[in-house]
Design an enzyme around this catalytic site. Structure first.
Site, PDB file in Angstrom:
ATOM      1  N   GLY A  89      24.952 -30.000  57.881  1.00 39.34           N
ATOM      2  CA  GLY A  89      25.343 -29.419  59.320  1.00 39.34           C
ATOM      3  C   GLY A  89      26.504 -28.456  59.140  1.00 39.34           C
ATOM      4  O   GLY A  89      27.313 -28.351  58.218  1.00 39.34           O
TER       5      GLY A  89
ATOM      6  N   SER B  11      29.618 -26.905  59.145  1.00 42.23           N
ATOM      7  CA  SER B  11      31.175 -27.518  59.103  1.00 42.23           C
ATOM      8  C   SER B  11      31.951 -26.855  58.052  1.00 42.23           C
ATOM      9  O   SER B  11      31.699 -27.346  56.973  1.00 42.23           O
ATOM     10  CB  SER B  11      30.822 -29.104  58.708  1.00 42.23           C
ATOM     11  OG  SER B  11      29.812 -28.969  57.890  1.00 42.23           O
TER      12      SER B  11
ATOM     13  N   ALA C  94      35.002 -26.488  56.052  1.00 42.36           N
ATOM     14  CA  ALA C  94      36.010 -27.492  55.747  1.00 42.36           C
ATOM     15  C   ALA C  94      37.358 -27.229  56.321  1.00 42.36           C
ATOM     16  O   ALA C  94      37.970 -28.043  57.006  1.00 42.36           O
ATOM     17  CB  ALA C  94      36.437 -27.533  53.967  1.00 42.36           C
TER      18      ALA C  94
ATOM     19  N   LYS D 101      20.235 -22.556  53.489  1.00 41.21           N
ATOM     20  CA  LYS D 101      20.947 -21.534  54.597  1.00 41.21           C
ATOM     21  C   LYS D 101      21.870 -20.866  53.822  1.00 41.21           C
ATOM     22  O   LYS D 101      22.490 -19.789  54.000  1.00 41.21           O
ATOM     23  CB  LYS D 101      21.533 -22.584  55.548  1.00 41.21           C
ATOM     24  CG  LYS D 101      22.372 -23.505  55.213  1.00 41.21           C
ATOM     25  CD  LYS D 101      24.022 -22.955  55.109  1.00 41.21           C
ATOM     26  CE  LYS D 101      24.938 -24.166  54.546  1.00 41.21           C
ATOM     27  NZ  LYS D 101      26.353 -23.666  54.208  1.00 41.21           N
TER      28      LYS D 101
ATOM     29  N   ASP E 218      23.351 -24.646  61.035  1.00 41.60           N
ATOM     30  CA  ASP E 218      24.008 -24.344  59.706  1.00 41.60           C
ATOM     31  C   ASP E 218      23.839 -22.851  59.568  1.00 41.60           C
ATOM     32  O   ASP E 218      24.616 -22.133  58.876  1.00 41.60           O
ATOM     33  CB  ASP E 218      23.853 -25.110  58.662  1.00 41.60           C
ATOM     34  CG  ASP E 218      25.163 -25.228  57.712  1.00 41.60           C
ATOM     35  OD1 ASP E 218      26.105 -24.715  57.786  1.00 41.60           O
ATOM     36  OD2 ASP E 218      24.864 -26.296  56.858  1.00 41.60           O
TER      37      ASP E 218
ATOM     38  N   SER F  16      32.143 -17.855  55.729  1.00 40.54           N
ATOM     39  CA  SER F  16      31.260 -18.427  54.743  1.00 40.54           C
ATOM     40  C   SER F  16      31.481 -17.527  53.435  1.00 40.54           C
ATOM     41  O   SER F  16      31.160 -16.409  53.286  1.00 40.54           O
ATOM     42  CB  SER F  16      29.843 -18.148  55.197  1.00 40.54           C
ATOM     43  OG  SER F  16      28.914 -18.116  54.360  1.00 40.54           O
TER      44      SER F  16
ATOM     45  N   GLU G 105      27.292 -21.710  46.991  1.00 41.43           N
ATOM     46  CA  GLU G 105      25.970 -22.519  46.533  1.00 41.43           C
ATOM     47  C   GLU G 105      24.748 -21.855  46.328  1.00 41.43           C
ATOM     48  O   GLU G 105      23.947 -22.098  45.624  1.00 41.43           O
ATOM     49  CB  GLU G 105      25.927 -23.779  47.202  1.00 41.43           C
ATOM     50  CG  GLU G 105      26.924 -24.797  47.038  1.00 41.43           C
ATOM     51  CD  GLU G 105      26.228 -25.687  45.816  1.00 41.43           C
ATOM     52  OE1 GLU G 105      25.634 -25.346  44.908  1.00 41.43           O
ATOM     53  OE2 GLU G 105      26.818 -26.933  45.761  1.00 41.43           O
TER      54      GLU G 105
HETATM   55  N1  LIG Z   1      33.656 -25.974  51.831  1.00 40.48           N
HETATM   56  C1  LIG Z   1      33.025 -26.259  53.034  1.00 40.48           C
HETATM   57  O1  LIG Z   1      33.352 -25.720  54.072  1.00 40.48           O
HETATM   58  C2  LIG Z   1      31.877 -27.022  52.712  1.00 40.48           C
HETATM   59  C3  LIG Z   1      31.425 -27.672  53.880  1.00 40.48           C
HETATM   60  C4  LIG Z   1      30.011 -28.400  53.857  1.00 40.48           C
HETATM   61  C5  LIG Z   1      29.611 -28.484  52.352  1.00 40.48           C
HETATM   62  N2  LIG Z   1      30.227 -27.979  51.520  1.00 40.48           N
HETATM   63  C6  LIG Z   1      29.407 -28.372  50.183  1.00 40.48           C
HETATM   64  O2  LIG Z   1      30.433 -29.287  49.384  1.00 40.48           O
HETATM   65  C7  LIG Z   1      30.152 -28.826  48.094  1.00 40.48           C
HETATM   66  C8  LIG Z   1      31.543 -28.650  47.350  1.00 40.48           C
HETATM   67  O3  LIG Z   1      32.041 -27.536  47.822  1.00 40.48           O
HETATM   68  P1  LIG Z   1      33.381 -27.320  48.094  1.00 40.48           P
HETATM   69  O4  LIG Z   1      33.531 -26.193  49.195  1.00 40.48           O
HETATM   70  O5  LIG Z   1      34.419 -28.273  48.136  1.00 40.48           O
HETATM   71  O6  LIG Z   1      33.586 -26.396  46.725  1.00 40.48           O
HETATM   72  P2  LIG Z   1      35.182 -25.758  46.105  1.00 40.48           P
HETATM   73  O7  LIG Z   1      35.079 -24.753  45.483  1.00 40.48           O
HETATM   74  O8  LIG Z   1      36.193 -25.734  47.265  1.00 40.48           O
HETATM   75  O9  LIG Z   1      35.713 -27.073  45.288  1.00 40.48           O
HETATM   76  C9  LIG Z   1      34.889 -27.428  44.125  1.00 40.48           C
HETATM   77  C10 LIG Z   1      35.275 -28.760  43.375  1.00 40.48           C
HETATM   78  O10 LIG Z   1      34.567 -28.905  42.424  1.00 40.48           O
HETATM   79  C11 LIG Z   1      35.227 -29.085  41.083  1.00 40.48           C
HETATM   80  N3  LIG Z   1      34.395 -29.045  40.207  1.00 40.48           N
HETATM   81  C12 LIG Z   1      34.065 -27.766  39.526  1.00 40.48           C
HETATM   82  N4  LIG Z   1      33.289 -27.667  38.349  1.00 40.48           N
HETATM   83  C13 LIG Z   1      33.216 -29.282  38.243  1.00 40.48           C
HETATM   84  C14 LIG Z   1      32.476 -29.914  37.371  1.00 40.48           C
HETATM   85  N5  LIG Z   1      31.875 -29.423  36.126  1.00 40.48           N
HETATM   86  N6  LIG Z   1      32.681 -31.329  37.339  1.00 40.48           N
HETATM   87  C15 LIG Z   1      33.383 -31.993  38.376  1.00 40.48           C
HETATM   88  N7  LIG Z   1      33.983 -30.964  39.355  1.00 40.48           N
HETATM   89  C16 LIG Z   1      33.986 -29.724  39.225  1.00 40.48           C
HETATM   90  C17 LIG Z   1      36.411 -28.170  41.325  1.00 40.48           C
HETATM   91  O11 LIG Z   1      37.313 -28.413  40.531  1.00 40.48           O
HETATM   92  C18 LIG Z   1      36.789 -28.317  42.806  1.00 40.48           C
HETATM   93  O12 LIG Z   1      37.607 -29.322  42.943  1.00 40.48           O
HETATM   94  C19 LIG Z   1      29.198 -27.671  47.863  1.00 40.48           C
HETATM   95  O13 LIG Z   1      27.742 -28.078  47.725  1.00 40.48           O
HETATM   96  C20 LIG Z   1      29.328 -27.055  49.379  1.00 40.48           C
HETATM   97  O14 LIG Z   1      28.287 -26.407  49.812  1.00 40.48           O
HETATM   98  C21 LIG Z   1      31.073 -27.377  51.561  1.00 40.48           C
END
Ligand SMILES: NC(=O)c1ccc[n+]([C@@H]2O[C@H](COP(=O)([O-])OP(=O)(O)OC[C@H]3O[C@@H](n4cnc5c(N)ncnc54)[C@H](O)[C@@H]3O)[C@@H](O)[C@H]2O)c1
Length: 351
Positions: free
Chosen positions: A138, A140, A142, A193, A246, A256, A283
């Site tokens: 959804g 969101s 972070a 999305k 989203d 984004s 992503e």
């Molecule tokens: N940031 C947002 O607003 C948000 C919101 C909802 C969903 N998401 C989803 O959450 C997921 C994570 O996104 P994020 O925003 O936290 O990413 P980010 O880029 O902020 O952080 C990525 C994290 O993954 C770690 N990482 C990278 N390679 C790795 C590996 N091989 N093994 C283990 N850890 C590893 C990094 O050290 C880091 O802590 C994604 O699928 C994203 O779509 C993000």
């Protein structure tokens, strides 16, 4: 009763969810890939890299030892980028017990296999029951969740009692959660999305205007529904938070990363340069490959996602892509998805 929770992944999303839960008084152990991040959180109560200006609760501790993070947790929240999920699960599967609830917060499809996260969990954790798994998605950002701004998300799972327990766990006066039993639809929406957001960013980089962006959102929604239905999703799921919700969020603002990357490409940068401008994952870059794989497997045309893929990986110029999309044959607006013979009583695709 307060729970013991492990959050796997100390990026922006893992940190925001860990903050929300520890601010509610839960004991939180956050696993960071990078020991420097774990140390920073434990010593300074701030993540030194992601959301680094946010104060974290003393109840939020971090570790770089994943076995320790998982050991006593009742709930494990996985907030990894999709490219890391297989690798991390293969290292951790021996520590995960059948009664631990896993909440997947990753929004993506595995690029090489075209597998949704649920399929990947089932493959990697065959002993772990699907009824103990929940898929969070959804609109969101972070950053906004960490600031306590009103946010609504959806939790999908095959077992409604498990979903409701996570709903209670995450509930705060600003974090509104809904449940769904459409595990496939919620995952497809959350992943696709990001590809559409890259397309919207490209359009904005080319200054194609608001009409174009609105068309990308709605035609992107149509492609999402087509792919979702092929995989067995309920098409109505895409009118919800993990579909339209989203799309609206990620396609309309540069906050984004996917939109940001797309915009840089629309402005003439290469994918490599666009990617290097942020250390955070976008992503949609990987998911574009997975959508191509799924489209080919089910013979589904996804003109917007395909054009985005070709811009990212095959050197198609954004302006050429626009010309191609504007020259597609004249057709019905919602063609295949309105062919009711393809839809069963629950709105899913007839087998
Ligand atoms: N940031 C947002 O607003 C948000 C919101 C909802 C969903 N998401 C989803 O959450 C997921 C994570 O996104 P994020 O925003 O936290 O990413 P980010 O880029 O902020 O952080 C990525 C994290 O993954 C770690 N990482 C990278 N390679 C790795 C590996 N091989 N093994 C283990 N850890 C590893 C990094 O050290 C880091 O802590 C994604 O699928 C994203 O779509 C993000």
């Amino acid at each position: 009763m307060k729970k013991k929770i492990a959050v796997i992944g100390a990026g922006s999303w893992g940190t925001a969810l860990a903050k929300l839960l520890s601010d509610k008084g839960n004991n939180l152990l956050l696993w960071a890939h990078d020991p420097f991040v774990a140390r920073g959180i434990n010593v300074h109560h701030r993540n030194p890299i992601y959301l680094s200006d946010k104060d974290l609760s003393p109840l939020l501790l971090a570790t770089a030892d994943i076995a320790e993070a998982i050991a006593e947790a009742q709930v494990i929240i996985s907030a990894l980028p999709s490219h890391a999920v297989r690798e991390v699960l293969s290292k951790t599967k021996k520590f995960i017990a059948r009664d631990q609830i896993i909440v997947n917060a990753t929004k993506g499809i595995e690029a090489q296999s075209g597998k949704l996260m649920e399929e990947l969990f089932s493959e990697m954790l065959p002993q772990h029951p699907t009824r103990h798994r929940v898929f969070l998605s959804g609109p969101s950002f972070a950053e906004e969740v960490a600031r306590g701004l009103p946010t609504s998300i959806v939790l999908a799972g095959s077992h409604q009692e498990t979903c409701r327990s996570i709903q209670e766990l995450l509930r705060t006066p600003f974090f509104l959660t809904f449940t769904s039993d459409d595990v496939i639809g919620v995952q497809v929406g959350g992943a696709m999305k990001n590809v559409i957001a890259i397309a919207a960013g490209i359009s904005d980089g080319l200054s194609l205007g608001h009409n174009s962006r609105a068309a990308i959102i709605t035609r992107g929604l149509y492609e999402m529904i087509k792919v979702g239905m092929a995989l067995g999703a309920n098409p109505f799921t895409f009118t919800g938070l993990s579909g339209l919700g989203d799309l609206v969020l990620t396609c309309t603002t540069d906050l984004s990363r996917n939109h940001h990357v797309g915009k840089a490409i629309g402005l003439g940068k290469t994918l490599q340069v666009a990617r290097s401008q942020t250390r955070m994952v976008a992503e949609g870059i990987e998911t574009a490959k997975a959508v191509k794989t799924i489209g080919e497997k089910f013979s589904i045309t996804t003109p917007l996602c395909s054009a985005t893929y070709r811009i990212l990986y095959e050197g198609l110029l954004p302006k050429e892509a626009m010309n191609e999309l504007c020259s597609l044959p004249l057709r019905e607006e919602l063609g295949s998805i309105l062919n009711r013979s393809n839809i069963d009583a629950e709105g899913g695709r007839k087998k």
